[in-house]
Design a protein around this motif. Structure first.
Motif, mmCIF file in Angstrom:
data_model
loop_
_atom_site.group_PDB
_atom_site.id
_atom_site.type_symbol
_atom_site.label_atom_id
_atom_site.label_comp_id
_atom_site.label_asym_id
_atom_site.label_seq_id
_atom_site.Cartn_x
_atom_site.Cartn_y
_atom_site.Cartn_z
ATOM 1 N N SER A 12 17.543 -3.750 0.478
ATOM 2 C CA SER A 12 17.546 -2.675 0.267
ATOM 3 C C SER A 12 18.024 -1.793 1.539
ATOM 4 O O SER A 12 18.552 -0.752 1.258
ATOM 5 N N ARG A 13 17.221 -2.139 2.337
ATOM 6 C CA ARG A 13 17.252 -1.407 3.654
ATOM 7 C C ARG A 13 18.462 -1.212 4.297
ATOM 8 O O ARG A 13 19.065 -0.561 4.746
ATOM 9 N N THR A 14 19.099 -2.739 4.168
ATOM 10 C CA THR A 14 20.519 -2.900 4.756
ATOM 11 C C THR A 14 21.745 -2.099 4.009
ATOM 12 O O THR A 14 22.383 -1.492 4.463
ATOM 13 N N VAL A 15 21.454 -2.043 2.698
ATOM 14 C CA VAL A 15 22.367 -1.216 1.818
ATOM 15 C C VAL A 15 22.201 0.303 2.338
ATOM 16 O O VAL A 15 23.103 0.802 2.416
ATOM 17 N N LYS A 16 21.098 0.759 2.665
ATOM 18 C CA LYS A 16 20.810 2.138 2.729
ATOM 19 C C LYS A 16 21.446 2.362 4.191
ATOM 20 O O LYS A 16 22.168 3.281 4.588
ATOM 21 N N ASN A 17 21.227 1.272 4.958
ATOM 22 C CA ASN A 17 22.000 1.501 6.409
ATOM 23 C C ASN A 17 23.544 1.758 6.343
ATOM 24 O O ASN A 17 24.345 2.359 7.150
ATOM 25 N N TYR A 18 23.920 0.721 5.535
ATOM 26 C CA TYR A 18 25.386 0.535 5.344
ATOM 27 C C TYR A 18 26.105 2.065 4.685
ATOM 28 O O TYR A 18 27.351 2.444 5.058
ATOM 29 N N ILE A 19 25.229 2.483 3.847
ATOM 30 C CA ILE A 19 25.756 3.760 3.263
ATOM 31 C C ILE A 19 25.976 4.773 4.289
ATOM 32 O O ILE A 19 26.909 5.658 4.407
ATOM 33 N N LYS A 20 25.054 4.877 5.183
ATOM 34 C CA LYS A 20 24.996 5.645 6.332
ATOM 35 C C LYS A 20 26.178 5.777 7.088
ATOM 36 O O LYS A 20 26.809 6.636 7.380
ATOM 37 N N LEU A 21 26.411 4.164 7.559
ATOM 38 C CA LEU A 21 27.727 4.146 8.303
ATOM 39 C C LEU A 21 28.961 4.299 7.593
ATOM 40 O O LEU A 21 29.810 4.983 7.925
ATOM 41 N N ILE A 22 28.929 3.952 6.552
ATOM 42 C CA ILE A 22 30.238 4.574 5.484
ATOM 43 C C ILE A 22 30.131 5.893 5.380
ATOM 44 O O ILE A 22 31.628 6.415 5.681
ATOM 45 N N SER A 23 29.490 6.609 5.345
ATOM 46 C CA SER A 23 29.364 8.199 5.375
ATOM 47 C C SER A 23 29.868 8.486 6.798
ATOM 48 O O SER A 23 30.659 9.632 6.531
#
Length: 86
Positions: A12-23
């Protein structure tokens, strides 16, 4: 109420970090849509989405729903604007 496993917490934390990077990548892509970096950014964002969905697939079903709900807006925005292969 189900408890979240340690592995699911990390996912879950990894997904959230990936979303930030995608943004961050999407902001850069919008600023420089015809630049030399656009294609590498797009490839990386596509790869990150694949990673996200792979991680979600490994999660407990109740957490999957929560995570999918949380990424609905960025995914919809991405697929609407950048889903077409260049």
């Amino acid at each position: 109420m189900t408890t979240t496993s340690p592995s699911d917490k990390v996912r879950s934390r990894t997904v959230k970090n990936y979303i930030k990077l995608i943004s961050e990548h999407l902001e850069a892509m919008q600023r420089d849509s015809h630049g030399l970096e656009y294609d590498p950014w797009k490839k990386e964002v596509d790869f990150l989405w694949k990673q996200i969905f792979s991680l979600v697939n490994l999660m407990n079903p109740s957490l999957q729903k929560t995570i999918l709900d949380s990424i609905r807006e960025p995914w919809t925005s991405y697929i609407t604007h950048y889903g077409i292969m260049r």
